[in-house]
Scaffold this active site. Sequence first.
Site, short mmCIF file in Angstrom:
data_model
loop_
_atom_site.label_atom_id
_atom_site.label_comp_id
_atom_site.label_asym_id
_atom_site.label_seq_id
_atom_site.Cartn_x
_atom_site.Cartn_y
_atom_site.Cartn_z
N ASP A 31 0.85 -1.19 0.00
CA ASP A 31 0.00 0.00 0.00
C ASP A 31 0.89 1.25 0.00
OD1 ASP A 31 -3.22 0.50 0.93
OD2 ASP A 31 -1.82 2.20 1.10
N ILE A 32 0.48 2.25 -0.77
CA ILE A 32 1.28 3.47 -0.89
C ILE A 32 1.26 4.30 0.40
CG2 ILE A 32 -0.52 5.07 -1.73
CD1 ILE A 32 1.46 5.87 -3.98
N ASN A 87 -13.07 -3.07 2.55
CA ASN A 87 -13.97 -1.93 2.64
C ASN A 87 -14.89 -1.96 1.43
OD1 ASN A 87 -12.61 -0.95 4.95
ND2 ASN A 87 -11.07 0.07 3.68
N GLY A 93 -15.78 2.88 3.60
CA GLY A 93 -14.38 3.30 3.53
C GLY A 93 -13.67 2.92 2.24
N GLN A 94 -14.42 2.44 1.25
CA GLN A 94 -13.77 2.06 -0.02
C GLN A 94 -13.52 3.31 -0.85
OE1 GLN A 94 -16.01 -0.70 -2.49
NE2 GLN A 94 -14.30 -0.98 -3.90
N HIS A 100 -10.68 -5.22 -3.45
CA HIS A 100 -9.37 -5.47 -2.86
C HIS A 100 -9.51 -5.76 -1.38
CE1 HIS A 100 -10.17 -1.13 -2.55
NE2 HIS A 100 -9.51 -1.17 -1.39
N HIS A 102 -7.17 -5.57 2.26
CA HIS A 102 -5.97 -5.07 2.92
C HIS A 102 -5.46 -6.16 3.86
CE1 HIS A 102 -6.87 -0.70 2.06
NE2 HIS A 102 -8.08 -1.20 1.97
P1 5GP Z 1 -9.71 1.52 0.18
O1 5GP Z 1 -9.73 2.84 0.90
O2 5GP Z 1 -10.41 1.60 -1.15
O3 5GP Z 1 -10.16 0.35 0.99
O4 5GP Z 1 -8.18 1.21 -0.10
C1 5GP Z 1 -7.47 1.77 -1.15
C2 5GP Z 1 -6.02 1.69 -0.78
O5 5GP Z 1 -5.25 1.90 -1.93
C3 5GP Z 1 -5.60 2.73 0.26
O6 5GP Z 1 -5.06 2.09 1.40
C4 5GP Z 1 -4.54 3.55 -0.48
O7 5GP Z 1 -3.46 3.95 0.34
C5 5GP Z 1 -4.10 2.61 -1.57
N1 5GP Z 1 -3.64 3.29 -2.77
C6 5GP Z 1 -4.25 4.35 -3.39
N2 5GP Z 1 -3.55 4.70 -4.49
C7 5GP Z 1 -2.49 3.85 -4.56
C8 5GP Z 1 -1.39 3.74 -5.48
O8 5GP Z 1 -1.27 4.47 -6.47
N3 5GP Z 1 -0.48 2.76 -5.23
C9 5GP Z 1 -0.60 1.93 -4.14
N4 5GP Z 1 0.37 1.00 -3.98
N5 5GP Z 1 -1.61 2.01 -3.27
C10 5GP Z 1 -2.55 2.97 -3.47
#
Ligand code: 5GP
Length: 114
Positions: A31-32, A87, A93-94, A100, A102
Amino acid sequence: MDPDCLFCKINAGEIPSTKVYEDDDVLAFKDIDPQAPIHFVIIPKKHYDSVLSVPAGDPIISHIMTVANRLALKYDIADAGFRLVNNCGAAGGQTVPHLHFHLLGGRDMQWPPG
Ligand code: 5GP
Ligand code: ZN
């Protein structure tokens, strides 16, 4: 592939990522914005908007679970414990509308997650 989807672009190599696992159907990358010492994002290569879009009986969810277990063992977070999070939807929280999970570990987790 959805050409406007961030994770489809990561899967296609159009956006760089640090991969930690890959097979024909699943990709996992760091994760970034990590929320724990270990924080990987595990995605199906096929685009699903969210877990709600996965048809009943589709093996992708159990496949992702198997990959999460493998990664937890490989990155040594299995014994201490880890968290696998999905999420779903904006209020859930998505932020990226490509299914995906985590995988988080390496620290104590709190409950409820907030
Ligand atoms: P969500 O909030 O949809 O459950 O999770 C999305 C996740 O993707 C977040 O934890 C966010 O940090 C990660 N993310 C968003 N953009 C990027 C990216 O460009 N590269 C990577 N490696 N992770 C990302
Ligand atoms: Zn996608």
